[in-house]
Each structure stands twice: as C-alpha cells, then as structure tokens.
Design a protein around this motif. Structure first.
Motif, short mmCIF file in Angstrom:
data_model
loop_
_atom_site.label_atom_id
_atom_site.label_comp_id
_atom_site.label_asym_id
_atom_site.label_seq_id
_atom_site.Cartn_x
_atom_site.Cartn_y
_atom_site.Cartn_z
N TRP A 114 72.46 -67.39 -11.29
CA TRP A 114 72.84 -68.22 -10.14
C TRP A 114 73.09 -69.65 -10.56
N GLY A 115 74.05 -70.25 -9.88
CA GLY A 115 74.27 -71.67 -10.03
C GLY A 115 73.64 -72.41 -8.88
N GLN A 116 73.66 -73.73 -8.95
CA GLN A 116 73.19 -74.50 -7.82
C GLN A 116 74.27 -74.47 -6.75
N GLY A 117 73.96 -74.79 -5.55
CA GLY A 117 74.92 -74.67 -4.47
C GLY A 117 75.78 -75.92 -4.30
N THR A 118 76.85 -75.73 -3.56
CA THR A 118 77.69 -76.85 -3.16
C THR A 118 77.88 -76.76 -1.65
#
Length: 124
Positions: A114-118
């Motif tokens: 997972w990446g961080q959100g935007t």
C-alpha cells in the motif's frame, strides 16, 4: 515494492483529475495494481484495478464509464483518470499492489502493498 500516490486536489463537480501511483523497487511488471478509496464515514472501497500485463481491468459500478486506469511499466507508474467527478467521489485514494495472481482483480484482500493516500475533494 513501495508505492506513492499523488495528484489529489479540490475540484468542482463535473471536473476531472488524474492520480498517479509511482512504484519503487526492483521490479513492477509482475504486480497487479488497484486504486481504493475511503470517503468520510465510509468503508474502504476497491475502485479499479489493472493486471500485470495491462490486459485486464476491473471497475466498481459506481465509477464505470467515468474512470479509466492505465499503467506505464517503463516508468513504474499506474494512473487513474477520473472524469465527470461527483461529490460522492470525495475520498482519500490509495494505490495498492499484489504479485500477479489468477485470483480476480476485485478481491480486495489480495492487495498487500500500500501507498499513502491522496485526498480528492469534489465540491457541488
């Protein structure tokens, strides 16, 4: 693989945005990639996904015909083009990945990176 999402912002209803998910790491071509979102007070939702070869995609009913997903393995990136945005599209958008699999793209639990959100905010 490490993922970084970008491209969120504040737009009016009917506008468009393009989100990017940049991957880093040894390889990217053998990963399926998905975009999830979580709106205020809502559960996380799998919005769209693309397989490792870019030949198969999945879209949630709520975004069909408005969103498209694409990938550029040379640049280790996946893009989410969001058109005709609606206030209900307001959410934090996350990109996620899994090693290529024969399990359907819509199985949310399979995505383990997972990446961080935007944040995407659509005003009415």
């Amino acid at each position: 693989v490490q993922l970084q999402a970008s491209g969120g912002g504040l737009v009016q209803a009917g506008a468009y945005l393009r989100l990017s998910c940049a991957a880093s790491g040894r390889t990217f071509v053998d990963y399926d990639v998905a975009w999830f979102r979580q709106g205020p007070g809502k559960e996380r939702e799998l919005v769209t996904a693309i397989n490792w070869g870019g030949t198969t995609t999945y879209f949630a009913e709520s975004v069909k015909g408005r969103f498209t997903i694409s990938r550029d393995d040379t640049n280790k990136s996946v893009y989410l083009q969001m058109n005709s945005l609606k206030p209900e599209d307001t959410a934090i958008y996350y990109c996620a990945a899994r090693h290529l699999s024969t399990v359907g793209l819509s199985v949310a639990s399979m995505y383990e990176y997972w990446g961080q959100g935007t944040l995407v905010t659509v005003s009415s």
